[in-house]
Design an enzyme around this catalytic site. Structure first.
Site, mmCIF file in Angstrom:
data_model
loop_
_atom_site.group_PDB
_atom_site.id
_atom_site.type_symbol
_atom_site.label_atom_id
_atom_site.label_comp_id
_atom_site.label_asym_id
_atom_site.label_seq_id
_atom_site.Cartn_x
_atom_site.Cartn_y
_atom_site.Cartn_z
ATOM 1 N N LYS A 41 -1.438 -12.194 3.991
ATOM 2 C CA LYS A 41 -1.059 -12.553 5.369
ATOM 3 C C LYS A 41 -1.941 -13.696 5.879
ATOM 4 O O LYS A 41 -1.468 -14.635 6.497
ATOM 5 C CB LYS A 41 -1.193 -11.328 6.292
ATOM 6 C CG LYS A 41 -0.158 -10.247 6.007
ATOM 7 C CD LYS A 41 -0.207 -9.129 7.044
ATOM 8 C CE LYS A 41 -1.204 -8.049 6.744
ATOM 9 N NZ LYS A 41 -1.004 -7.286 5.515
ATOM 10 N N GLU A 91 -14.900 -2.243 -2.864
ATOM 11 C CA GLU A 91 -14.154 -1.086 -2.334
ATOM 12 C C GLU A 91 -14.260 0.156 -3.224
ATOM 13 O O GLU A 91 -14.369 1.270 -2.727
ATOM 14 C CB GLU A 91 -12.674 -1.433 -2.157
ATOM 15 C CG GLU A 91 -11.900 -0.250 -1.568
ATOM 16 C CD GLU A 91 -10.416 -0.495 -1.391
ATOM 17 O OE1 GLU A 91 -9.911 -1.551 -1.793
ATOM 18 O OE2 GLU A 91 -9.760 0.405 -0.840
ATOM 19 N N HIS A 127 -0.836 1.117 9.051
ATOM 20 C CA HIS A 127 -1.983 0.204 9.057
ATOM 21 C C HIS A 127 -2.022 -0.699 10.279
ATOM 22 O O HIS A 127 -3.038 -1.325 10.559
ATOM 23 C CB HIS A 127 -1.988 -0.674 7.806
ATOM 24 C CG HIS A 127 -2.212 0.092 6.536
ATOM 25 N ND1 HIS A 127 -2.157 -0.487 5.303
ATOM 26 C CD2 HIS A 127 -2.495 1.397 6.320
ATOM 27 C CE1 HIS A 127 -2.397 0.424 4.367
ATOM 28 N NE2 HIS A 127 -2.592 1.577 4.967
ATOM 29 N N ARG A 183 -2.847 -7.401 13.638
ATOM 30 C CA ARG A 183 -3.151 -6.103 13.048
ATOM 31 C C ARG A 183 -3.647 -5.236 14.196
ATOM 32 O O ARG A 183 -4.815 -5.336 14.604
ATOM 33 C CB ARG A 183 -4.224 -6.280 11.978
ATOM 34 C CG ARG A 183 -4.485 -5.057 11.130
ATOM 35 C CD ARG A 183 -5.477 -5.407 10.045
ATOM 36 N NE ARG A 183 -5.659 -4.348 9.103
ATOM 37 C CZ ARG A 183 -4.920 -4.162 8.010
ATOM 38 N NH1 ARG A 183 -3.936 -4.970 7.744
ATOM 39 N NH2 ARG A 183 -5.168 -3.167 7.206
ATOM 40 N N SER A 202 -1.426 -6.899 2.288
ATOM 41 C CA SER A 202 -2.672 -7.547 1.831
ATOM 42 C C SER A 202 -3.094 -8.774 2.622
ATOM 43 O O SER A 202 -2.426 -9.209 3.551
ATOM 44 C CB SER A 202 -2.575 -7.922 0.349
ATOM 45 O OG SER A 202 -1.909 -9.151 0.188
ATOM 46 N N THR A 254 -2.952 -2.294 -2.328
ATOM 47 C CA THR A 254 -2.612 -1.518 -3.537
ATOM 48 C C THR A 254 -1.165 -1.017 -3.474
ATOM 49 O O THR A 254 -0.465 -0.980 -4.492
ATOM 50 C CB THR A 254 -3.577 -0.316 -3.694
ATOM 51 O OG1 THR A 254 -4.911 -0.808 -3.586
ATOM 52 C CG2 THR A 254 -3.419 0.356 -5.043
HETATM 53 N N1 LIG Z 1 -5.289 3.351 9.186
HETATM 54 C C1 LIG Z 1 -5.503 2.146 8.718
HETATM 55 N N2 LIG Z 1 -5.530 1.078 9.563
HETATM 56 C C2 LIG Z 1 -5.732 -0.155 9.110
HETATM 57 N N3 LIG Z 1 -5.927 -0.451 7.790
HETATM 58 C C3 LIG Z 1 -5.917 0.569 6.904
HETATM 59 C C4 LIG Z 1 -5.710 1.903 7.305
HETATM 60 N N4 LIG Z 1 -5.754 2.684 6.207
HETATM 61 C C5 LIG Z 1 -5.987 1.874 5.154
HETATM 62 N N5 LIG Z 1 -6.098 0.609 5.576
HETATM 63 C C6 LIG Z 1 -6.414 -0.599 4.821
HETATM 64 O O1 LIG Z 1 -5.260 -1.415 4.767
HETATM 65 C C7 LIG Z 1 -5.410 -2.228 3.630
HETATM 66 C C8 LIG Z 1 -4.106 -2.853 3.270
HETATM 67 O O2 LIG Z 1 -3.692 -3.438 4.447
HETATM 68 P P1 LIG Z 1 -2.442 -4.287 4.496
HETATM 69 O O3 LIG Z 1 -2.214 -4.825 5.848
HETATM 70 O O4 LIG Z 1 -2.519 -5.255 3.440
HETATM 71 O O5 LIG Z 1 -1.436 -3.265 3.992
HETATM 72 S S1 LIG Z 1 -0.026 -3.030 4.224
HETATM 73 O O6 LIG Z 1 0.749 -4.219 4.364
HETATM 74 O O7 LIG Z 1 -0.014 -2.199 5.419
HETATM 75 O O8 LIG Z 1 0.270 -2.254 3.012
HETATM 76 C C9 LIG Z 1 -5.899 -1.273 2.607
HETATM 77 O O9 LIG Z 1 -6.545 -2.036 1.631
HETATM 78 P P2 LIG Z 1 -6.377 -1.607 0.094
HETATM 79 O O10 LIG Z 1 -6.891 -0.199 -0.017
HETATM 80 O O11 LIG Z 1 -7.294 -2.602 -0.547
HETATM 81 O O12 LIG Z 1 -4.950 -1.775 -0.284
HETATM 82 C C10 LIG Z 1 -6.859 -0.377 3.400
HETATM 83 O O13 LIG Z 1 -8.198 -0.780 3.305
HETATM 84 MG MG LIG Z 2 -7.920 -3.763 1.068
HETATM 85 MG MG LIG Z 3 -8.270 -2.501 -2.292
HETATM 86 MG MG LIG Z 4 -7.769 0.860 -1.267
#
Ligand SMILES: Nc1ncnc2c1ncn2[C@@H]1O[C@H](COP(=O)(O)OS(=O)(=O)O)[C@@H](OP(=O)(O)O)[C@H]1O
Ligand SMILES: [Mg+2]
Ligand SMILES: [Mg+2]
Ligand SMILES: [Mg+2]
Length: 337
Positions: free
Chosen positions: A248, A72, A221, A262, A245, A133
């Site tokens: 899930k 990433e 997300h 999702r 993350s 994150t």
């Molecule tokens: N718009 C949108 N839609 C879907 N997903 C997105 C979006 N924006 C970001 N991301 C990605 O979401 C990753 C984290 O997802 P999670 O489901 O774990 O996050 S959370 O519970 O909503 O915080 C997060 O991963 P990390 O950056 O590794 O934390 C992103 O890759």
């Molecule tokens: Mg991620």
């Molecule tokens: Mg990440």
């Molecule tokens: Mg990230």
């Protein structure tokens, strides 16, 4: 007796993910203001994201030097004068997880081993050094996620979840577990404190009304209001379990909840392969089916994103079709796809 397929990759991935997870835990205890940068899309990156990517890439580099990595993060914000402070901290933290220390120059190159564009042919690793994150910053759930993909098929997946209780029934008990899977070899959990691996499987519920959903914490997300309508349609009354993350995927794989939804919040967002590669294989090996909202399998052969998929629906194989049916009714009430 011949060794199991991918035994070496599995062992290296476990080692790398465990070392990176421990670096993340160390960073958390030291976190202070000013150590977070924000990418163009406003997503946060911390010194832990960079350090964990450096640690995992170092292990992969040393055991599989010719394997490309789709990671990433990249080193752009760590370069030059502007990146000096961050760079020095990342170097110190990454080296705390490595036997042979990296230099300032080599750490940037190591992080950038993750810039591979992905594709349909050959071997590649997909790495999310910290998935969730935002969860990491809140002291909640996050995961170090690593997968081996060959010709578009996920073959090995290892996830480290430092803040996940080893037993969901004892939320205040020991935390920190690894989830390990190889295609055709099942799904396993191992606690950080032990080397014993225990097979895991999804909960085989008799009626969907007994199910509970697992979904994102961040409403940006995943579309939580549509998820609530789907739950209602399926007669589900339990409140959703919200968690950051790929924890899930881990949670449903060991039966803590039954369905991971999702739902796309925007038509343009393309899910990243590192957000789903290891988790989707874990669920499949634990008795589940993972698809997008149309019921199509996740396709990891289109580069760094799941460009031909939309959203994710993961559930036990026995109930997946029913969940997809409800997803279709709510998301596409006119029947148009
Ligand atoms: N718009 C949108 N839609 C879907 N997903 C997105 C979006 N924006 C970001 N991301 C990605 O979401 C990753 C984290 O997802 P999670 O489901 O774990 O996050 S959370 O519970 O909503 O915080 C997060 O991963 P990390 O950056 O590794 O934390 C992103 O890759
Ligand atoms: Mg991620
Ligand atoms: Mg990440
Ligand atoms: Mg990230």
């Amino acid at each position: 007796m011949s060794a199991l397929a991918f035994a070496a990759e599995r062992a290296v991935a476990i080692h790398a993910v465990l070392a990176a997870s421990k670096v993340c835990q160390r960073v958390f205890t030291k976190l202070v203001n000013g150590e977070t940068v924000t990418k163009k899309d406003k997503s946060p990156v911390t010194i832990a994201d960079y350090s964990a990517q450096a640690v995992v890439n170092t292990f992969l580099n040393s055991s599989f030097p010719s394997d490309p990595i789709v990671g990433e993060e990249d080193s752009k914000d760590l370069r030059g004068d502007a990146g000096r402070l961050m760079r020095e901290k990342v170097l110190e933290l990454a080296n705390s997880g490595l036997d042979t220390p990296l230099t300032e120059q080599s750490i940037l190159e190591t992080i950038d081993r993750g810039t591979y564009g992905g594709g349909a042919k050959g071997r590649m690793w997909a790495l999310d050094p910290i998935d969730g994150t935002k969860g990491f910053l809140r002291g909640e759930q996050f995961a170090v996620c690593l997968a081996l993909i060959i010709d578009g098929q996920v073959q090995v997946g290892v996830m480290g979840c430092p803040n996940l209780p080893v037993d969901a029934k004892n939320q205040d008990g020991e935390k920190g577990c690894l989830f390990i899977t190889v295609k055709g070899q099942g799904a396993f959990q191992r606690n950080f404190s032990s080397t014993t691996e225990v097979p895991i499987s999804m909960s085989d519920i008799q009626s969907l009304t007994d199910a509970s959903f697992c979904e994102s914490v961040e409403s940006g997300h995943s579309n939580q209001s549509e998820a609530a309508k789907i739950a209602q349609l399926l007669g589900i009354t339990k409140a959703p379990v919200r968690m950051d993350s790929q924890c899930k995927y881990c949670s449903i794989s060991r039966g803590d909840a039954e369905v991971y939804l999702r739902l796309p919040v925007s038509a343009t967002y393309e899910e990243k392969i590192w957000d789903h590669a290891s988790g989707s294989l874990l669920v499949a090996e634990a008795g589940g089916i993972v698809s997008d909202v149309y019921g199509r399998p996740l396709d990891f052969s289109h580069g760094r994103t799941l460009a031909t998929n939309s959203g994710v629906v993961a559930a036990h194989a026995k109930i997946h079709a029913k969940v997809i049916e409800a997803v279709q009714k709510v998301l596409f009430p006119e029947g148009k796809l």
